[in-house]
Write an enzyme that holds these catalytic residues in place. Structure first.
Site, PDB file in Angstrom:
ATOM      1  N   TYR A 131      43.111  54.973  36.142  1.00  0.00           N
ATOM      2  CA  TYR A 131      43.680  54.000  37.069  1.00  0.00           C
ATOM      3  C   TYR A 131      45.052  54.504  37.493  1.00  0.00           C
ATOM      4  CZ  TYR A 131      45.349  49.332  38.642  1.00  0.00           C
ATOM      5  OH  TYR A 131      45.852  48.284  39.357  1.00  0.00           O
ATOM      6  N   LYS A 160      40.298  55.048  39.838  1.00  0.00           N
ATOM      7  CA  LYS A 160      40.685  53.965  40.737  1.00  0.00           C
ATOM      8  C   LYS A 160      42.035  54.343  41.322  1.00  0.00           C
ATOM      9  CE  LYS A 160      42.326  49.196  40.901  1.00  0.00           C
ATOM     10  NZ  LYS A 160      42.678  47.977  40.117  1.00  0.00           N
TER      11      LYS A 160
END
Length: 291
Positions: A131, A160
């Site tokens: 992330y 992400k």
């Protein structure tokens, strides 16, 4: 592991976890066609929860999801030991993948980021999604670091990207290959990332309009690019409203107006300002979310 993976908020009631409210939100999301569920990302306020509270949120969410859609909890923090404990806990509950946020506050260099993620990935057998959110962590996971981690860990399957640098995301997909799963964490990049081969998105707006956000992915999958583009532009005003103040304050306020949860946030976050409160209500009314 593709499509709209919703970063569900963490509801509170009188300062405590509202686990019934959380369960109801997840049930609504699955019933609305969301392709996956995530908890304890930025929108879930993990920094305001104790380790035991984070475990409780993951436990309840895993029980509600119960294998119906992919479940991808956030299980990392700037504390390496706690990240290991939480990741192993989520794996024991049957999570489908784990979301590892870049270490925040400590601002490690790329070698520190590599060693942190490498050690975490080697402690679990689940697929791992990194992330990258430099606007909140003050560090960027460089493409070379992602490639190095992938070489060292077969279970690293994607990133992400909450990175506004669209050039970076293009170069990431070019370097890693289109089988590597790249998700947009920036609302206005959900459609563009699909266009360059992205796997989907983790959009805070899906907390409010799950049907439409899931439909954006479904339209693209069906080759209906023009319809998807129009939907992309239709959602822009709401996407902007979700970030009129720091996430997840506007989202939780909106869910409160919609009667879904108590809109509490924990300090140091504060309630939405009065001026933005009325502006948000008008925008929600325009989208038919409140009367």
């Amino acid at each position: 592991m593709r499509g709209s993976i919703v970063p569900v908020v963490t509801p509170f009631k009188n300062g405590e976890l509202d686990l019934d409210g959380l369960a109801n939100l997840i049930e609504w999301q699955i019933g609305s066609g969301s392709h996956g569920i995530s908890v304890q990302g930025t929108t879930g306020e993990p920094g305001s929860l104790s380790l035991e509270e984070r475990k409780e949120v993951i436990r309840v969410a895993a029980g509600v999801v119960n294998g119906r859609v992919p479940f991808v909890p956030g299980s990392a923090s700037t504390n390496h030991k706690e990240s290991i404990e939480l990741s192993c806990f989520a794996e024991s509950l049957g999570a489908d993948a784990l979301l590892f946020i870049a270490p925040y506050y400590s601002r490690p260099g790329q070698e520190g980021i590599f060693r942190h993620f490498d050690a975490l990935a080697k402690r679990v057998e689940l697929p791992v999604i990194l992330y990258n959110i430099p606007g909140r962590t003050a560090v960027n996971i460089e493409i070379d670091t992602v490639a190095r981690l992938k070489e060292s860990n077969e279970n690293l399957i994607g990133v992400k990207e909450s990175n506004k640098d669209f050039e970076h995301i293009n170069r990431l997909l070019h370097r890693m290959g289109r089988d590597f799963l790249v998700y947009s964490g920036i609302e206005l990049l959900c459609y563009p990332i699909l266009a360059i081969g992205g796997a989907g998105f983790v959009s805070a707006t899906a907390n409010l309009m799950p049907v439409e956000i899931a439909r954006l992915y479904d339209l693209v999958q069906g080759g209906k690019w023009l319809e998807a583009r129009e939907l992309h532009y239709q959602m822009m005003t709401l996407n902007d409203a979700v970030f009129m103040e720091i996430n997840p304050v506007p989202v939780k306020t909106a869910l409160g107006m919609m009667g879904k949860i108590n809109p509490e946030v924990r300090l140091p976050l504060a309630p939405l300002s009065d001026q933005n409160h009325e502006k948000l209500r008008r925008i929600l009314a325009d989208y038919g979310l409140v009367s």
